[in-house]
Design an enzyme around this catalytic site. Structure first.
Site, mmCIF file in Angstrom:
data_model
loop_
_atom_site.group_PDB
_atom_site.id
_atom_site.type_symbol
_atom_site.label_atom_id
_atom_site.label_comp_id
_atom_site.label_asym_id
_atom_site.label_seq_id
_atom_site.Cartn_x
_atom_site.Cartn_y
_atom_site.Cartn_z
ATOM 1 N N GLU A 1 0.814 -1.225 0.000
ATOM 2 C CA GLU A 1 0.000 0.000 0.000
ATOM 3 C C GLU A 1 0.840 1.265 0.000
ATOM 4 O OE1 GLU A 1 -2.931 -0.011 3.097
ATOM 5 O OE2 GLU A 1 -3.837 -1.883 2.416
ATOM 6 N N GLU B 1 -4.681 -9.358 2.117
ATOM 7 C CA GLU B 1 -5.445 -9.135 3.359
ATOM 8 C C GLU B 1 -6.913 -9.199 2.949
ATOM 9 O OE1 GLU B 1 -4.618 -5.188 5.002
ATOM 10 O OE2 GLU B 1 -2.520 -5.647 5.338
#
Ligand code: NAG
Ligand code: NAG
Ligand code: NAG
Ligand code: NAG
Ligand code: NAG
Ligand code: NAG
Ligand code: NAG
Length: 525
Positions: free
Chosen positions: A154, A255
């Site tokens: 990210e 995730e």
């Protein structure tokens, strides 16, 4: 029988690198078990127990007691892989890795840590970071249950920081090349956040360009499916999956697991391992093993004890109910196609050029240093927080002053235009020394112009001609074995997971904040 012998060896400290798990390999858009030839789906959990109370360094794979506590839970959950966010190259990982391997558990490792990383708001990529990533590869590649590394998590997470992806992709390229130079087969990918504005740009950017430069696999942190009222369509999963149709590399969820509705019952698991997704996705990692303030945990840990949370049995049951059917390696002919790079423009909401930053080379930087006449008195970057802050301020003031009148493009980079200075990858001390020398030359070397408040000193050189420096390349086998430590928590996750990680990151100024200050100062001119 074999298992008990092995664990006896572990207890006696005789554990050797794990040697009993089948290697995985990528063919087309799928992972395969190289022994059985069957397709491998990740049934994983994100694993990062907080061990700050017992160690300054957060490395759960160096914590044998923690691994011993957690292994029975991991086995009972039925997972076949863990993703570990923060580890350090200097720890001893033999025992944890061997326990995991004996339990048939593969490991995906993030390379970055909060201090050894690319800063999304003022990105750069230098000799120190590449060296750190290489040491991490060296520390873990010897375990044959390590099947993948992540070159970033990210990093780009908003429209205004897309340029950072060029630096991440350069690091990914260089780690791939390092792994290849060592004759290893570990894949290197990237884990993205789920920002609707830039999803497509990100997924194509990490897939485009030369095969040596692009991600071997792509991970998405996806928290869209919240509760049993949501469906494959209404959650948004269907749209995400559709955009990976006929992808050329494996895709997985690095995730998942929205927790807006608690306890979680994990209705998305039936979809992840069912026919709607298995053609293009290779499973995923549920977020997360350990219970933290953000309430995503399957197990609450305290000392040597673990206690199941309300999510634990729900996850176990949902995972046990699926049996993804894949293809065999021999019958599979990849048909996915590689993407082209996204357009670079503000309107396209993408500012990262397909021209990547150069590979950092210590040889180039040392060669350059030997041509400088005004250099920093310090030979290493200070480690204490106070000294580091003073250092950062000094360095950015020097940049601010000098780069107003001197062209500093040799030590800075611009991912938007794809133009990177030939010394843009040198460490902050080397770059500031280069800048000070330009100033000293500009002042015709008059007395006092190489001082910078006592920070600088002159040095005599054989030659100021640096024209041969850029062609100097590093020999990866001559790596130094020293390593820097770090603290904090490397994990991050998308907006709904309100990770407690950020608040735990130690508030020390890192080398990368300095780099950031330098870059910020350089960009002012
Ligand atoms: C992007 O926006 C955020 C929030 O406004 C800001 O903190 C950050 O510095 C910006 N990043 C860049 C690279 O401009
Ligand atoms: C460059 O040299 C520094 C200092 O010895 C070292 O820490 C770093 O790992 C090296 N980087 C590379 C890419 O070899
Ligand atoms: C890597 O993969 C190639 C091709 O599948 C294989 O020939 C080679 O033996 C593998 N190397 C290792 C170290 O596993
Ligand atoms: C966060 O959760 C809501 C449902 O509560 C959902 O609509 C939204 O898409 C989620 N956001 C992300 C980024 O996953
Ligand atoms: C799918 O890709 C299109 C571009 O082809 C993009 O506009 C859209 O936002 C993407 N949707 C998702 C859910 O990723
Ligand atoms: C698969 O997709 C179909 C069509 O959208 C949907 O009806 C079905 O519920 C999905 N299956 C799962 C397990 O979510
Ligand atoms: C995690 O993401 C948040 C929001 O984007 C950011 O403020 C924070 O610095 C990130 N933490 C880490 C460790 O990257």
């Amino acid at each position: 029988m074999r298992a008990s012998l092995v664990s006896a060896a572990v207890i006696l400290g005789l554990a050797s690198p794990a040697a009993c798990i089948d290697p995985l390999t990528i063919k087309g858009s799928k992972w395969f078990n190289t022994k059985s030839g069957s397709q491998f789906f990740v049934k994983g959990v994100d694993y990062q127990p907080d061990i700050t109370s017992t160690s300054a360094v957060r490395d759960p794979l160096a914590d044998t007691a923690g691994c011993t506590r957690d292994l029975p839970f991991l086995k009972d959950l039925g997972v076949n892989a863990i993703r570990v966010y923060q580890t350090e190259p200097f720890g001893n990982h033999d025992q944890c890795m061997s326990m995991l391997s004996n339990a048939g558990i593969y490991v995906m490792l993030d390379l970055s840590t909060p201090t050894e990383t690319i800063n999304r708001d003022s990105p750069s990529y230098d000799v120190d970071l590449l060296g750190y990533y290489q040491r991490k590869v060296d520390a873990f590649a010897k375990y044959d249950n390590v099947f993948a590394f992540l070159a970033g998590n990210e990093v780009t997470n908003a429209v205004n920081n897309t340029a950072a992806s060029a630096y991440v992709k350069a690091a990914l390229r260089d780690v791939k090349s390092y792994i290849k130079s060592k004759n290893l087969n570990i894949s290197v990918g990237y884990a993205t956040n789920d920002d609707a504005d830039i999803r497509w740009q990100l997924q194509t950017y990490f897939d485009c360009g030369a095969v040596s430069d692009h991600a071997d696999f792509y991970g998405i942190n996806l928290y869209e499916w919240c509760g049993t009222a949501a469906t494959f369509e209404s959650s948004g999963y269907a749209d995400v999956v559709k955009n990976f149709t006929n992808w050329d590399v494996p895709v997985l969820l690095t995730e998942y697991g929205c927790n807006n509705i608690q306890p979680r019952t994990f209705p998305e698991i039936a979809a992840i391992y069912g026919s709607n997704m298995t053609a293009s996705f290779s499973g995923g990692f549920v977020y997360e093993y350990v219970q933290e303030a953000n309430m995503y945990g399957l197990v609450s840990v305290s000392g040597s004890t673990g206690t199941k949370t309300a999510d634990y049995d729900n996850f176990k049951k949902a995972l046990a109910a699926v049996s993804p059917s894949g293809v065999s390696m021999s019958s599979y002919s990849p048909s996915g196609k590689q993407q082209s790079c996204p357009a670079v423009s503000a309107a396209a909401q993408w500012m990262a050029s397909s021209v990547l930053p150069p590979t950092p080379s210590n040889s180039t930087c040392s060669c350059m240093m030997n041509t400088l006449t005004c250099v920093s008195k310090q030979t290493s970057i200070p480690t204490s927080a106070g000294d580091l802050a003073t250092f950062g301020t000094t360095v950015s003031n020097i940049f601010g002053t000098v780069c107003g009148t001197v062209d500093c493009s040799a030590v800075s980079g611009n991912a938007n235009t794809g133009k990177y200075g030939k010394y843009s990858f040198c460490d902050p001390l080397q770059r500031v020394s280069w800048v000070m020398t330009q100033w000293y030359n500009d002042q015709r070397n008059v007395d006092g112009s190489c001082d910078f408040g006592g920070f600088a000193k002159t040095q005599s050189v054989k030659s100021t001609d640096d024209s041969g420096c850029s062609s100097q390349k590093d020999d990866p086998s001559s790596l130094s074995s020293s390593s820097s430590s770090s603290s904090g928590d490397g994990k991050n996750s998308s907006s709904n997971s309100s990770s407690s990680a950020a608040s735990k990151v130690a508030a020390t100024m890192s080398v990368f904040s300095i780099t950031m200050a330098i870059a910020a100062a350089a960009f002012l001119y």
